[in-house]
Design a protein around this motif. Structure first.
Motif: not given
Length: 613
Positions: A282-284, A288, A300, A315, A318
């Motif tokens: 998953a995008m951290t 980002l 995205l 994402a 987050r």
């Protein structure tokens, strides 16, 4: 890492700016300067100037301004330290290390990166060999061209526990383990981490190989395997293809985040280059931040199946705490069952562009994810929807963005679930002695003007007159003045022309500045401003002391900026109270109304104290 200012000054002095800019911009001589079309915005007539003597670039179209280091960070998406290291290598300078420990870490990283680079070359050779036949057949079935194989440096790891270890045996097993190329079993034996896989080199922002992703060609789990995290590789802090996509994204203003390596390569083969991918996770927050360094609103574009949409929502959630004015996301949804690679094979780049053009703003995506397809037949279920929307807004750290999300969600929720027949607008009312803005809309001043429109044109006229009289004020206060919203477009035009002129020639005196403005076609505005100014402050007089003009000018700019901020917050608070009718929102609106009264009074007192008798 903190670097000595003297070192940075010497670096800027040694590295001419024009050749660095010239790698990306076609420059032509213009007297003692260079000019070309700005790389930061699309233009046909050159308004971008490079001054090697003073070491800065400036665009009179979009206002982009900076030195050689900033050009690399802004145009090529490099980190500050990476940009400094590249320029230092070009200038033959050694970047100071903070400590022996920092130097040791840098030496380790350089050694490991060298090993990763050697491994990448070895994997590429294996793909071309007899052993790579199965991998080549797979790439052929996927339609990957020879050009893409070369551009992305694809490779192959043979089905062997020792082939890479033997090829790089001179490096030592411990270093190869540290570089993430070998694994170590419980009994201490080492083995090739990647076996029987198509290899994707993963580069950092400087284009150096720091790790690998390997796709299994047979029935092997996991299907994708990354290098082990270590001193060189951290999958949560990297984006695949960022080194290639970043400069393109800076120019196009668009960066697209997809799920996998093959998506990036397939769409790039169709002609769309500004794609990156997280490394199987998953995008951290760090990823980002990397995307936001390139563009303000990355897109995205995850797969259209349930797993892809869940990844997109994760994402988005987050990203919420990290949102800031101008920094957000857009979300593009692929047709069910298709990924980007499938889509471009079926319809080419135009089919993918259609999906990107339909990307939703983050707020719209969250609204739809919480309201579409939901059973809201009972008050309790509707309350649950409202609670989830409130939780999304509350997660945002920036107060202005948080307030606007909350107001937007509340207004849309009420319009969807509490629509009522038309009725006369409710009038302003009084609770005790407290005034409440009309519930049918914002106050007339706010309804008829945008945020900051209450900035008094007379006070702005005085500020501009002061800047025309004392151009040196721009050194300290130009940035704050540039940020002030101006309701009069003529004042905004004059302000921008003054600051552009001084950015290019900071040493201009008053008469020279006015002559420059005549050449820019705003000389009439400058003359009209000086003649129409009726507020005689110290900074509007030629004979005023320099300390007094700088102090008084700054006080006036800061006070006007504070009033602009209050107007924006009051508009948001009024909308929120109008939607919720909650006491807490009422109290916030009242506090801001009182603050506005106080700032208006402070402005009057300031004007009186600064006015020249």
């Amino acid at each position: 890492m903190s670097l000595p200012p003297a070192f940075l000054d010497e670096l800027r002095a040694r590295v001419p700016l024009a050749p660095v800019v010239g790698r990306r911009v076609k420059l032509t001589r213009a007297g003692r300067e260079w000019k070309g079309c700005c790389p930061f915005h699309n233009e046909k007539t050159p308004s971008f100037y490079v001054n090697d003597d003073k070491g800065f670039y400036h665009c009179f179209g979009c206002g982009a301004h900076g030195d050689v280091i900033r050009f690399l960070t802004e145009q090529e998406g490099m980190g500050f330290i990476d940009a400094v290291k590249q320029l230092a290598a070009q200038a033959g300078m050694e970047v100071p290390s903070e400590s022996p420990e920092a130097r040791a870490r840098a030496e380790v990283a350089d050694t490991l990166q060298s090993l990763a680079g050697r491994a990448a070359e070895w994997f590429q050779a294996q793909l071309r060999s007899t052993a790579g036949a199965e991998a080549r057949a797979y790439l052929d079935r996927r339609g990957v061209s020879a050009t893409m194989i070369k551009d992305f440096a694809l490779g192959f790891s043979p089905e062997s526990r020792t082939a890479l270890k033997t090829a790089l045996k001179d490096a030592g097993e411990d270093k190869l383990v540290e570089a993430g190329l070998l694994g170590r079993s419980d009994d201490g034996q080492t083995y090739d981490r990647f076996r029987g896989r198509l290899m994707f080199p993963i580069r950092d922002r400087r284009g150096r190989v720091v790790g690998f992703g390997g796709r299994a060609l047979g029935d092997i789990q996991p299907k994708y395997l990354n290098s082990a995290d270590g001193p060189l590789f951290d999958k949560g802090r990297l984006l695949y293809n960022l080194d290639r996509a970043g400069p393109v994204a800076h120019k196009s203003g668009r960066l697209v985040v997809v799920e996998g390596y093959m998506d990036v390569i397939g769409v790039a083969q169709a002609g769309i280059a500004e794609l990156v991918a997280p490394l199987g996770t998953a995008m951290t927050e760090t990823q980002l931040a990397l995307a936001w360094r390139q563009v303000d609103e990355p897109i995205l574009c995850f797969d259209g199946d349930g797993a892809g949409q869940r990844a997109a929502l994760r994402a988005c959630l987050r990203a919420l705490p990290l949102l800031a004015p101008g920094k957000s996301l857009r979300i593009a949804t692929l047709p069910p069952g298709e990924d980007p690679d499938d889509l471009v094979k079926r319809g080419g780049a135009p089919a993918f562009e259609v999906v990107l053009d339909a990307a939703l703003p983050l707020s719209e995506y969250l609204w739809r994810s919480e309201t579409e397809g939901q059973d809201t037949a009972t008050p309790e279920r509707r309350a649950a929807v409202r609670q989830r929307l409130k939780a999304h807004a509350d997660a945002i750290a920036d107060p202005s963005v948080r307030a606007l999300y909350a107001a937007d969600f509340n207004a849309r929720f009420d319009a969807l679930y509490f629509a009522r027949p038309e009725r006369p607008p409710r009038q302003a009312f009084v609770r005790g002695a407290r005034y409440v803005a009309p519930l049918a809309g914002a106050s007339p001043a706010l309804r008829s003007r945008g945020p900051g429109a209450r900035t008094a044109s007379g006070e702005v006229t005085a500020l501009l007159a002061g800047l025309l009289t004392h151009p040196g004020l721009a050194d300290r206060h130009g940035e704050a003045l540039a940020a002030l919203p101006m309701s009069d477009p003529r004042q905004a035009e004059l302000r921008d022309a003054i600051l552009s002129a001084l950015a290019l020639s900071p040493d201009l005196e008053s008469d020279a500045l006015n002559a420059d403005l005549v050449r820019r076609g705003v000389g009439g505005l400058a003359d009209a401003t000086l003649k129409s100014n009726r507020l005689r402050f110290s900074f509007t007089r030629r004979d005023a002391a320099a300390d007094a003009t700088a102090r008084d000018f700054g006080m006036m700019v800061d006070t006007i900026a504070a009033r602009t901020r209050i107007e924006l917050e009051l508009e948001t608070a009024t909308a929120r109270f109008r939607s919720s009718l909650e006491d807490s929102d009422f109290e916030r609106q009242q506090a801001l109304l009182a603050e506005r009264v106080e700032i208006d009074s402070a402005m009057m007192r300031l004007a009186e104290s600064l006015r020249d008798d």
